[in-house]
Design a protein around this motif. Structure first.
Motif, short mmCIF file in Angstrom:
data_model
loop_
_atom_site.label_atom_id
_atom_site.label_comp_id
_atom_site.label_asym_id
_atom_site.label_seq_id
_atom_site.Cartn_x
_atom_site.Cartn_y
_atom_site.Cartn_z
N TYR A 162 0.84 -1.20 0.00
CA TYR A 162 0.00 0.00 0.00
C TYR A 162 0.87 1.24 0.00
O TYR A 162 0.64 2.18 -0.74
N SER A 170 -6.98 4.17 -2.93
CA SER A 170 -8.21 3.71 -2.28
C SER A 170 -9.22 3.23 -3.31
O SER A 170 -9.86 2.20 -3.14
N LEU A 171 -9.34 4.01 -4.37
CA LEU A 171 -10.27 3.65 -5.43
C LEU A 171 -9.88 2.30 -6.03
O LEU A 171 -10.74 1.42 -6.22
N VAL A 188 -8.02 -0.12 -4.65
CA VAL A 188 -8.23 -1.18 -3.66
C VAL A 188 -9.72 -1.54 -3.58
O VAL A 188 -10.09 -2.71 -3.59
N GLY A 189 -10.56 -0.52 -3.52
CA GLY A 189 -12.00 -0.75 -3.44
C GLY A 189 -12.54 -1.46 -4.67
O GLY A 189 -13.35 -2.37 -4.57
N LEU A 190 -12.05 -1.06 -5.85
CA LEU A 190 -12.50 -1.69 -7.10
C LEU A 190 -12.05 -3.15 -7.16
O LEU A 190 -12.84 -4.03 -7.53
N GLN A 214 -14.08 -5.28 -4.57
CA GLN A 214 -15.44 -5.52 -5.03
C GLN A 214 -15.47 -6.37 -6.29
O GLN A 214 -16.34 -7.23 -6.45
N VAL A 219 -18.52 4.36 -3.50
CA VAL A 219 -18.47 3.12 -2.69
C VAL A 219 -17.05 2.54 -2.69
O VAL A 219 -16.52 2.18 -1.64
N SER A 220 -16.42 2.49 -3.87
CA SER A 220 -15.06 1.94 -3.96
C SER A 220 -14.09 2.75 -3.11
O SER A 220 -13.25 2.20 -2.40
N LEU A 221 -14.24 4.07 -3.22
CA LEU A 221 -13.37 4.95 -2.44
C LEU A 221 -13.56 4.70 -0.95
O LEU A 221 -12.59 4.57 -0.20
N VAL A 223 -14.79 1.95 0.55
CA VAL A 223 -14.29 0.62 0.89
C VAL A 223 -12.76 0.64 1.00
O VAL A 223 -12.18 0.12 1.95
N GLY A 224 -12.12 1.25 0.01
CA GLY A 224 -10.66 1.34 0.01
C GLY A 224 -10.13 2.11 1.21
O GLY A 224 -9.15 1.71 1.84
N LEU A 225 -10.79 3.22 1.56
CA LEU A 225 -10.37 4.03 2.71
C LEU A 225 -10.54 3.26 4.02
O LEU A 225 -9.66 3.27 4.87
N LEU A 260 -10.72 -0.01 4.47
CA LEU A 260 -9.79 -1.14 4.54
C LEU A 260 -8.38 -0.67 4.91
O LEU A 260 -7.74 -1.23 5.81
N GLN A 261 -7.91 0.39 4.22
CA GLN A 261 -6.57 0.89 4.53
C GLN A 261 -6.52 1.54 5.91
O GLN A 261 -5.53 1.39 6.62
#
Lengths: 194, 194
Positions: free
Chosen positions: A125, A159-160, A162-164, A167, B158-160, B162-164, B166-167
């Motif tokens: 990360y 973050s985007l 990781v989130g993508l 999911q 949502v991705s942003l 989720v990523g935030l 998680l990190q």
């Protein structure tokens, strides 16, 4: 060619470990299982990897190296173009992550309880954070990006992504992830690019 | 007041389960462990929850309901203001997620191998996706957001998030996550708002 044969053995052990981890999980897979799958002796295994954890870390390093190589290969004229074209890498990342997801989850689980594992998990990360921070800084220097806090903008990109990926791996049919990734980056660029 | 006592017992069982899952993990925690921690009989446990999985799902539902309540409470004059002010919820989400992270990871792990668990895991993503899709649609209707594919823009949000999360949970000291979340949303709004 003993050097070459050693490399082949190492690769065969890694492939076997990846397959066993994906099927049975990291915790449930023993060094014996990996050796049986790879068709190598335990002596050969320990010649290449001191522990089962070491082979996980090697698999993660390879995955990251693959992403790094991909990211370096898609450099375009300007930073916004580079960022957009990087989303083309995501399908490959999704595919590789899918095999590795159960393993990653088990490792994150261990990371939440073990400092050494945690450091190994958190390094990528921070690595990607640095990479994008520098790229966005370059974009401001070349005049293609608006002035922005490059650390924060890099955080948004990471973050985007990781989130993508998370999911996309958990819900592969929930959206057209390739299209979503490209259009997401485009929306972000509308805010960042000059 | 048998109704009220039943509610109290149910809450005590959930609290005990959350504590045991956080300390020992979902898989390693037995119904007996939860009963011992809660100080209730096994009969009482099974009166409220048919399985250990049911209690996990209840904990997840509670967490999501908490987030939903928070999201409804921060409605502002316009959609961009609403989205920015929603980032104030993230510290609370981080804190609650930190306790639940090992449990979530074990459940994601099971989800990758079990269809029923997978459906329970994927539901909240789709729920939040719908929520933000509608919010962004409202923003276009009220004229505060540029015309955009609301599904994709919702996916970005949502991705942003989720990523935030998680990190933020994995690397709490890696950044000022509250500030990062607010500034990330601001960058996104630069691209979305009129």
């Amino acid at each position: 060619m003993p050097q070459q044969r050693a490399e082949e053995t190492r690769g065969r052990i890694q492939d076997a470990a990846l397959r066993r981890f994906a099927v049975a999980g990291y915790d449930a897979t023993s060094v014996d299982d990996i050796c049986a799958q790879a068709g190598v002796s335990k002596g050969a295994f320990y010649h290449h990897f001191p522990t089962k954890q070491a082979i996980f870390l090697a698999l993660m390093q390879d995955w990251l190296a693959m992403i790094d190589t991909g990211m370096d290969a898609v450099r375009k004229e300007t930073v916004p173009e580079t960022l957009i074209s990087m989303t083309n890498l995501l399908p490959g990342v999704f595919a590789a992550a899918e095999d590795r997801l159960p393993m990653f989850l088990e490792f994150w689980l261990q990371a939440s309880r073990d400092e050494t594992v945690w450091k190994a998990i958190i390094a990528p990360y921070r690595h990607f954070q640095e990479f994008f921070s520098k790229l966005i800084h370059d974009g401001m220097e070349e005049g293609s990006l608006k002035p922005v806090d490059s650390q924060v903008a890099a955080q948004v990109v990471v973050s985007l992504a990781v989130g993508l990926v998370l999911q996309g791996v958990l819900d592969p049919h929930g959206a057209d992830w390739e299209k979503t990734a490209r259009e997401s980056m485009q929306i972000l660029m509308n805010g960042l690019a000059k």
